[in-house]
Motif scaffolding. Structure first.
Motif, PDB file in Angstrom:
ATOM      1  N   THR A  92     119.749 -22.182 200.719  1.00  0.00           N
ATOM      2  CA  THR A  92     119.769 -21.331 199.917  1.00  0.00           C
ATOM      3  C   THR A  92     118.324 -21.827 199.238  1.00  0.00           C
ATOM      4  O   THR A  92     117.962 -21.471 198.056  1.00  0.00           O
ATOM      5  CB  THR A  92     121.317 -21.594 199.254  1.00  0.00           C
TER       6      THR A  92
ATOM      7  N   ASP B 236     121.703 -14.411 202.060  1.00  0.00           N
ATOM      8  CA  ASP B 236     122.097 -15.126 202.109  1.00  0.00           C
ATOM      9  C   ASP B 236     123.382 -15.377 202.749  1.00  0.00           C
ATOM     10  O   ASP B 236     124.253 -15.169 201.734  1.00  0.00           O
ATOM     11  CB  ASP B 236     121.660 -16.481 200.839  1.00  0.00           C
ATOM     12  N   GLU B 237     124.079 -15.734 204.036  1.00  0.00           N
ATOM     13  CA  GLU B 237     125.007 -15.687 204.396  1.00  0.00           C
ATOM     14  C   GLU B 237     126.105 -14.187 203.675  1.00  0.00           C
ATOM     15  O   GLU B 237     126.681 -14.563 203.049  1.00  0.00           O
ATOM     16  CB  GLU B 237     125.567 -16.723 203.992  1.00  0.00           C
TER      17      GLU B 237
HETATM   18 MG   LIG Z   1     124.111 -21.913 201.202  1.00  0.00          MG
END
Ligand SMILES: [Mg+2]
Ligand SMILES: Nc1ncnc2c1ncn2[C@@H]1O[C@H](COP(=O)(O)OP(=O)(O)OP(=O)(O)O)[C@@H](O)[C@H]1O
Lengths: 286, 357, 384
Positions: B48, B164-165
């Motif tokens: 991240t 991000d995911e």
């Molecule tokens: Mg993360």
């Protein structure tokens, strides 16, 4: 299977009964007494007279609207000023102190342990001729301060001062509750700092603003000490009218009618606002 | 696609420290124009943080980020031609679906009619019903909100899209659908995608290249196939799924020896490196033997347990203290009984030697 | 901050007591409760001073009794509390002079005292209280209705640095008609006294029935005075404003209101009684005398009379004179035993030097025949 049960059959309800009774006695009963009194003939002291509308007639034929106007006007002005003052303060607090900012605003409530009258008298000593402010201005700058104490402006000042914590706290909470990712997402989508504020932070913190405004408005409509102490009774808010009716004038029914009128006006205003700005909608229903 | 396209994004010695912790540590990387690049790594490995630096929400402590050869370290997020889809999606709860999608266009002062037209196009492209345009975004389902978030990012028309995911909180079946759709969108738009995931499967399915992160470092970058078949370390091989890892020492020419198993194994001669200390064999390359001569490397063990894994069955075989995993297709199950003595084995060309790190 | 909710709190309190009243008249919980012996409890409704610990604590401990005192700053309020049913609650009521004989006795809210026991106390008081003292007696002159203690002249207060005592006494109430004083005077909030003051400024006697012309004049005067005033407020506000120079004088005040500031050394604040004015006999000042009576409580406490005797003692009378709040002369100063307890500063604080002549120039507080009408006009004028 659905069973028909009496209201009190559920243990929860039965357990809540004493509290309900207490609430009814402590809250509803006086309220009903007030409403009842407002229909009694002027200057009587019991509830067993024949009901009459004369108090309401008196209110509407009288110049009560002047005090109602002052109360509502000052309360509105207080709310507007508080919103303008507190928003930047709350915003700055959240920016600088993040999660701790709400805790910090609680510090603003510490003065509340001192009686409001005493704090207001403190301001009288501050603004009075030869007091802290005019004295300092004169000795340091040779400036004579114009009249401020015992003016409506002083009343407004007092109200803003007294009700500041009640606006600041919900507002800070409101701003602190805006998820940081909302700001980041907006910025990532091309928004400048100002656009982030206008498009995201401001609308998302309106619940705090709304709650703070409603709270301070309702409190400020009930204000009385500011006008008495800082305003030198230059103006008479409706609460003072009610007090006069209940004390010096010994006209409880008139006081009750005034109180009922005030409650009605405030409730209607609050309902209109709540309807206009659906909090659920702003917060996002889930 | 990797080597051929021009790099759109280049990272040179990028580092980000939070206090003493180097969340991202000296990363060098090029991402090609139009590439689907996926970053995988365990929790806390700095994925991240890395992507936030690329999007402009975090500033590198040192190093350079170049977008088409222009240094963008100090360019704020709103001035970068990139856009991010957050794990939380970060949809604006006080706006409708349409208003969310149009946000970037509104910021650019595009007129309302054009905005609405574009929003509706995107909604159609992303299979969002047209009447959702004025729906409160908080009332949408998880998958719908996912699509709104993607549409909002696409409306921005970024040169690079960061993820991000985004699918981590979505159930398996829907995730599969959305993965496919995302891949389709990647094709249709031709944009560069940089994608973070925990899920190896997701990375394998969608990516052109995968970068594996560990403790702030990018420890291996390559195509899914490269990462899968030639992991450079025990960590990468284990990260890519269940594997059999045997600590070994070099025995000289084409052979390694395991102290614990008291056995030697043949390996391809080229695979031996001085510091190669682990022998990795994937479960699907292990097989049950009838006699030791059926494979060049073999071991005797006990059938301990079996698990059905969808299309395959995984068998656990104990050899001494060590448990080996053997996988077979469901259609061709092993006929042995539990606690039977079994022989397992593999061919040298199916073994990989990796560093023990 | 909760103090500011004074009105609302009072309001609830009042309505609660109203509800209680209602219940009392119909079900009679007080009657039920009151059968319990009340010889160890005493409830006093009074002006502030009698509710102070200095006064009450010695009595409490000597009788090991529970004494509750509630202070109000307004006579009609107290009387209306009795009228509304609290006659079952209170044992003593302390109000200004006319109420006992003119209102409370005819309405049977109070009951006469034992004359043989209490009249001798009057003999020891200052000369003007010599028995039979008019305000302590009923109309027929047979019954003794209460005891006298605190009293004082109460017209207006000036800052003698700004307006000399002589000018003030000579000009009298006309001072406030002078346009030059606009914005330089305050009004001490006290609605009945304010009504008296406005009548005097308007040039007629408040205690006589009023012609429509006089009522009109009252309204005009009220509006003008309110327009010209600088501040309306309580005693503390007035004294503060006088000391700081915000105002030069204030309407309706006297020893009672100026004494706290004088005791603090601000001897330039002085209660003034005009030399002449529109009151009976051409007098210019008004004075008040408190009469404390025994409430006609069906279950009254025997401590009520004992308390009345207790406060006659020289030491207690001196304590009452200087109880917290405001400081006042007491009738018992006629007794040398009591008088010698007062220090020079204390005598100065209560303007002892001019007390006798001021009282001589004042009429005594009385009931305004058309009070409600005038008060409504006054309250309405405050708002505009
Ligand atoms: Mg993360
Ligand atoms: N703002 C910050 N301040 C201090 N430390 C941080 C901050 N942001 C991240 N870190 C630390 O940096 C390291 C990397 O965090 P990062 O969020 O980049 O990991 P990640 O790979 O995204 O993990 P996950 O898969 O759990 O999302 C972690 O140890 C984290 O605690």
């Amino acid at each position: 299977m659905i069973e028909k049960t009496s209201v009190l059959a559920q243990p929860g309800r039965r357990a809540a009964l004493p509290i309900m009774v207490l609430l009814a006695l402590g809250f509803v009963a006086p309220l009903l007494a007030v409403v009842g009194f407002s229909f009694m003939p002027a200057r009587t002291f019991g509830l067993w007279h024949e009901p009459t509308l004369e108090n309401y007639e008196t209110i509407f034929s009288d110049n009560t609207y002047v005090s109602l106007f002052w109360s509502l006007g000052l309360a509105s002005a207080t709310v507007v000023l508080l919103a303008l003052i507190c928003y930047p303060v709350a915003y700055g607090l959240v920016r600088v102190f993040g999660r701790w900012s709400t805790v910090l605003t609680l510090l603003f409530t510490i003065p509340l342990v001192v009686s409001e009258n005493i704090r207001l008298y403190g301001w009288v000593l501050f603004f009075i001729k030869g007091g802290v402010l005019p004295g300092t201005l004169r000795t340091l700058f040779g400036v004579e301060m114009g009249d401020f104490l015992f003016t409506p402006a002083a009343v407004l000042f007092g109200m803003v001062y007294v009700y500041l914590p009640f606006m600041l706290f919900p507002m800070t909470l409101g701003i602190a509750m805006v998820p940081n990712q909302m700001r980041e997402a907006a910025r990532d989508l091309g928004a400048t700092r100002w656009q982030v504020f206008r498009e995201v932070e401001l609308p998302l913190s309106t619940p705090g603003l709304m709650i703070g405004s409603l709270l301070t408005f309702v409190l400020a409509v009930g204000a009385i000490a500011e006008a008495k102490v800082l305003g030198g009774q230059r103006i008479i808010p409706i609460t003072h009218d009610i007090e006069i009716a209940f004390t010096y004038a010994q006209n409880w029914p008139l006081g009750a009618a005034l109180a009922v009128l005030l409650m009605l006006v405030v409730s209607v205003l609050v309902l209109i606002v709540l309807r206009r700005f659906d909090l659920d909608q702003i917060l996002g229903k889930r | 696609m990797t080597g051929t396209s021009e790099p759109i994004l280049r990272l040179k010695n990028v580092r980000k420290a939070f206090g003493n912790l180097a969340a991202v540590d000296d990363i060098n990387l090029s991402i090609g124009e139009g590439e689907f690049f996926t970053i995988v790594g365990p929790s806390g490995s700095g994925k991240t943080t890395l992507i936030r630096m690329l999007a402009g929400m975090e500033r590198p402590t040192s190093g350079d980020i170049l977008l088409r050869d222009k240094r963008i370290n100090d360019t704020p997020a709103n001035e970068r031609p990139t856009c991010m889809v957050f794990q939380s999606l970060a949809l604006f709860p006080h706006r409708t679906v349409g208003q969310n999608i149009e946000f970037a266009l509104k910021i650019r002062n595009v007129d309302p009619a054009t905005r609405a037209k574009r929003a509706r196009e995107l909604m159609q492209q992303l299979h969002l019903p047209a009447d959702y345009y004025s729906k409160n975004v908080t009332l949408c389902s998880g998958g719908e909100r996912q699509r709104v978030a993607l549409a909002r990012a696409l409306a921005f028309d970024p040169q690079i899209l960061f993820f991000d995911e985004p699918l981590s909180a979505i159930d398996y079946k829907l995730r599969k659908t959305l993965e496919k759709e995302l891949k389709d969108i990647h094709r249709e738009t031709g944009k560069t995608f940089v994608y973070i995931t925990h899920s190896l499967e997701e990375a394998m399915v969608m990516s052109d290249r995968i970068g594996v992160m560990r403790r702030g470092k990018l420890i291996q970058v390559g195509s899914p196939n490269e990462i899968y078949s030639t992991p450079r370390s025990r960590f990468v091989s284990e990260f890519m799924g269940d594997v059999n890892v045997i600590p070994v020492e070099s025995n000289g020419a084409g052979s390694v020896r395991s102290q614990t198993l008291g056995a030697s194994f043949k390996v391809p001669p080229a695979a031996i490196e001085s510091k190669a200390q682990c022998l990795v064999v994937r479960p699907e390359f292990l097989r049950f033997l009838n006699s030791p001569s059926d494979a060049q490397n073999s071991l005797k063990g006990v059938l301990y347990n079996e698990y059905a894994l969808g299309s395959r069955i995984q068998y656990q075989v104990r050899v001494g203290e060590k448990v080996f995993l053997v996988e077979k297709l469901r259609q061709q199950p092993f006929k042995g009984k539990l606690d039977d003595e079994v022989l397992i084995g593999w061919d040298p060309e199916n073994s990989i030697l990796v560093a023990d790190e | 901050m909760f103090d500011s909710k004074l009105s609302r709190r009072d309001f609830l309190k009042t309505s609660a007591s109203a509800a209680a009243t209602l219940a009392a008249t119909q079900v009679g919980p007080f009657a039920g409760a009151a059968h319990a012996a009340r010889d160890k409890e005493l409830n006093i409704l009074c002006w502030e001073g009698y509710n102070s610990a200095q006064v009450l604590d010695p009595f409490r401990s000597s009788k090991s009794a529970t004494v509750k005192a509630e202070s109000l700053t307004n006579d009609p309020t107290m009387i209306n509390r009795l009228r509304a049913g609290e006659i079952n609650v209170w044992d003593l009521i302390n109000v200004n002079n006319p109420w006992a004989r003119k209102i409370m006795l005819p309405e049977k809210l109070i009951k006469p005292l034992d004359r043989a026991k209490f009249e001798p106390y009057f003999a020891k008081m200052m000369p003007q209280f010599k028995p039979p003292y008019k305000w302590a007696m009923d109309d027929s002159g047979k019954d003794l209705l209460g005891m006298a203690q605190r009293f004082g002249p109460y017209s207006f207060v000036v800052n003698t640095d700004k307006i000399s005592r002589k000018t003030a006494e000579d000009q009298g109430w006309d001072l406030f008609n002078d346009p030059k004083l606009a914005g330089r005077f305050g009004i001490l909030e006290s609605d009945d006294w304010n009504v008296f003051g406005i009548c005097c400024i308007a040039g007629f006697d408040p205690y006589q029935p009023h012609t429509p012309e006089q009522v009109a004049k009252f309204e005009e005067t009220a509006k003008r005075i309110l327009k010209n005033k600088k501040v309306v407020g309580d005693i503390a506000t007035m004294n503060q404003a006088m000391i700081s120079g915000e105002i030069d004088c204030h309407l309706t005040g006297g020893t009672y209101s100026a004494s706290p500031a004088r005791a603090d050394g601000h001897l330039n604040l002085r209660g003034v009684t005009p030399n002449k004015g529109p009151l009976a006999g051409g007098k210019g000042g008004i004075a008040w005398i408190e009469i404390t009576s025994v409430v006609n409580n069906p279950h009254g406490s025997p401590l009520a009379e004992q308390f009345l005797e207790y406060v006659q003692a020289p030491e207690v009378a001196h304590t009452v004179a200087f109880a917290e709040g405001t400081f006042n002369p007491v009738a018992q100063m006629g007794n040398p035993e009591c008088f010698k307890l007062f220090t020079k500063d204390q005598l100065e604080a209560i303007q002892w030097d001019s007390l006798e002549e001021e009282m001589a120039r004042s009429v005594e507080y009385d009931i305004v025949p058309d009070y409600d009408k005038l008060l409504d006009i006054w309250n309405a004028a405050k708002k505009s």
